[in-house]
Design an enzyme around this catalytic site. Structure first.
Site, mmCIF file in Angstrom:
data_model
loop_
_atom_site.group_PDB
_atom_site.id
_atom_site.type_symbol
_atom_site.label_atom_id
_atom_site.label_comp_id
_atom_site.label_asym_id
_atom_site.label_seq_id
_atom_site.Cartn_x
_atom_site.Cartn_y
_atom_site.Cartn_z
ATOM 1 N N LYS A 1 -1.445 4.338 -5.208
ATOM 2 C CA LYS A 1 -1.112 5.737 -5.472
ATOM 3 C C LYS A 1 0.256 6.108 -4.900
ATOM 4 O O LYS A 1 0.917 7.020 -5.395
ATOM 5 C CB LYS A 1 -2.177 6.668 -4.871
ATOM 6 C CG LYS A 1 -3.603 6.417 -5.305
ATOM 7 C CD LYS A 1 -3.821 6.721 -6.775
ATOM 8 C CE LYS A 1 -5.295 6.817 -7.145
ATOM 9 N NZ LYS A 1 -5.982 5.515 -7.136
HETATM 10 C C1 LIG Z 1 -6.908 4.964 -7.903
HETATM 11 C C2 LIG Z 1 -7.228 3.546 -7.682
HETATM 12 C C3 LIG Z 1 -7.674 2.734 -8.728
HETATM 13 C C4 LIG Z 1 -7.901 3.261 -10.125
HETATM 14 O O1 LIG Z 1 -6.702 3.608 -10.754
HETATM 15 P P1 LIG Z 1 -6.717 4.566 -12.037
HETATM 16 O O2 LIG Z 1 -5.295 4.833 -12.326
HETATM 17 O O3 LIG Z 1 -7.459 5.806 -11.599
HETATM 18 O O4 LIG Z 1 -7.431 3.845 -13.100
HETATM 19 C C5 LIG Z 1 -7.914 1.399 -8.468
HETATM 20 N N1 LIG Z 1 -7.763 0.899 -7.229
HETATM 21 C C6 LIG Z 1 -7.346 1.645 -6.199
HETATM 22 C C7 LIG Z 1 -7.233 1.044 -4.848
HETATM 23 C C8 LIG Z 1 -7.054 2.996 -6.381
HETATM 24 O O5 LIG Z 1 -6.640 3.737 -5.353
#
Ligand SMILES: *Cc1c(COP(=O)(O)O)cnc(C)c1O
Length: 495
Positions: free
Chosen positions: A112
């Site tokens: 993120k």
């Molecule tokens: C948010 C997240 C995901 C999923 O990603 P999306 O874009 O919501 O599909 C997968 N792994 C981790 C560690 C995340 O923080």
């Protein structure tokens, strides 16, 4: 050529990039989508010689066409700096016969950060551009990682406040600690008695609350979203797929134009959608492999054409993927419906009502770029164990779901195309589950003893993000019911 953004539910709604970033969600609850997907601006060879920041500028300037070069370069420079613990920003690690694209070298050690380190800068630039006088209130629902990454990005940013709702019993101990120790007068963290979908639905209701919006406006506030529906998050995520391809090319692992497969551990469908956009820009991607955990609503969708959220919500050791309503899928549905807002709206209304919809055969035929797979808890744990044993490389629980699904895919299809796995979190973020997967005996140890144990086993230094929370005091202890989220917002803003 200028890119404008349409709502997925109404083509007549059309805004500039900066407006789409400010609003997050369209007024009709649709998501903003680019009116066309631009082509890669340079040859793959040229892109392969660029730094992360340079690739970021090349890609983002194609989408954020109402930003000046100076504005965008300044946002990029402020985002991808020493907050990342490597100058590469997103390194590729070869192990287990694939390439792990490590997207967790930012401030909060999850992918993120790739988008949320830049979103606050894009938001402030957008506010200036649109002469916004109100303070921007970022309202966010999190399954664990978005919350902390958004808090870290927006904390102390003048002209903004941030409110984060998370499922009180649905995040890892480290994730919760990261959030409740967040400093900054402009931050507010609330645990809700409910799951992620409850938090996300609650946030959507608050966004749609016209009475609240008017009251806020009178007091000098307006909402915006840091959730992955914001195109200010989607666009920066396209960058690392192009960058990864360039790296493979520069390192002689592939030839120019060779295809790669991309494997993404998926929750809200934001990360893999960015890869889909990259493919549509001309990046040679063969398959987009969508990996789910036991909440395998997307796997079922790709297999049957039916999206059905009516099922038990399972809490897994990959909590950031514990999602039954993958918001960004709406952008894909709109696309395969031939950019038809009416058709898309019907599906989304059905999802809001009966909780399910079925796409047409014609639409299903447009999904051949995708392969859906899932991994059970045991399979994911076994994958962590096996890779650690073979190569010494330790992956987190989310990445493990992707690695496991990739193996299933390779076995089923015999496809030997080089694969890039999006490695979405540091194993330090999910230390207990990761260490338990390696050996049950570790479960008896305390959280921070496990951190040290992981460090000695993986020979990777404990990240700054973890060191910081060892001793940080808890500053947020608000908890509410899922129908009390509005009051929580009113309290924080003094409405
Ligand atoms: C948010 C997240 C995901 C999923 O990603 P999306 O874009 O919501 O599909 C997968 N792994 C981790 C560690 C995340 O923080």
């Amino acid at each position: 050529m200028e890119v404008l953004y349409n709502s997925t539910r109404n083509n007549k709604i059309q805004v500039k990039a900066s407006e789409a970033i400010l609003k997050g969600l369209s007024d009709d609850s649709g998501l903003f989508v680019p009116d066309h997907i631009p082509a890669l601006p340079k040859s793959l060879k040229e892109l392969s010689g660029m730094t992360y920041q340079e690739v970021a500028y090349e890609i983002m300037s194609l989408y954020l066409t109402d930003f000046t070069e100076e504005e965008l370069k300044s946002c990029i420079a402020n985002a991808y700096d020493s907050k990342f613990d490597t100058a590469e920003i997103a390194p590729l690690v070869q192990a287990d016969g694939v390439y792990f694209l490590e997207l967790f070298h930012g401030a909060t050690i999850a992918f993120k950060d790739m988008a949320l380190s830049i979103l606050p800068h894009l938001m402030i630039a957008s506010a200036r551009k649109n002469k916004v006088k109100n303070e921007i209130v970022i309202l966010t629902a999190t399954s664990g990682d978005t919350g902390k990454a958004a808090l870290a990005g927006f904390a102390g940013v003048e002209g903004t406040r941030i409110i984060v709702f998370y499922p009180k019993s649905g995040v890892s101990p480290i994730q919760e600690r990261q959030m409740v120790t967040q400093k900054g007068e402009n931050t507010y963290v609330v645990g809700i008695h409910g799951n992620f979908d409850d938090a996300q639905s609650g946030v959507k209701r608050l966004f749609a609350d016209k009475e609240l919006a008017e009251r806020m406006d009178r007091q000098g506030y307006q909402f915006s979203s840091a959730n992955s529906i914001n195109i200010g998050r989607l666009v920066p995520q396209i960058v690392y797929y192009v960058y990864a391809y360039g790296k493979l090319l520069a390192d002689g692992k592939i030839g120019e134009g060779d295809k790669i497969n991309v494997v993404v551990p998926t929750g809200n469908f934001g990360n893999i959608l960015a890869a889909f956009y990259a493919k549509n820009m001309g990046l040679p991607i063969n398959k987009l492999i969508c990996a789910s955990n036991d909440n395998k609503v997307l796997y079922d969708f790709f297999r049957t054409g039916v999206y059905d959220k009516n099922r038990e919500f399972v809490l897994t050791s990959s909590p950031s993927m514990d999602i039954l309503i993958s918001s960004n899928l709406e952008r894909l549905v709109y696309r395969i419906a031939g950019d038809d807002p009416e058709k898309n709206r019907d599906y989304m209304n059905a999802l809001g009502g009966a909780g399910k919809y079925e796409i047409t055969q014609e639409m299903r035929e447009k999904l051949t770029d995708f392969y859906g797979g899932f991994a059970s808890e045991e399979e994911a744990a076994q994958t962590i164990r096996a890779i650690q044993k073979e190569s010494g490389y330790i992956i987190d629980t989310h990445t493990a779901v992707a690695a496991c699904v990739y193996h299933k895919y390779a076995e089923e299809t015999g496809d030997k195309t080089p694969a890039v796995i999006a490695s979405t979190a540091s194993p330090y973020k999910f230390t207990r589950s990761v260490m338990k997967a390696i050996d049950e005996k570790y479960d008896a140890m305390g959280d921070f003893d496990l951190v040290d144990e992981l460090s000695s086993l993986s020979k990777v230094a404990v990240p700054r993000a973890i060191e910081e929370i060892r001793s940080a005091p808890v500053v947020h202890d608000h908890v509410c019911e899922k129908d009390e989220m509005k009051q929580a917002v009113e309290t924080f803003l003094g409405l």
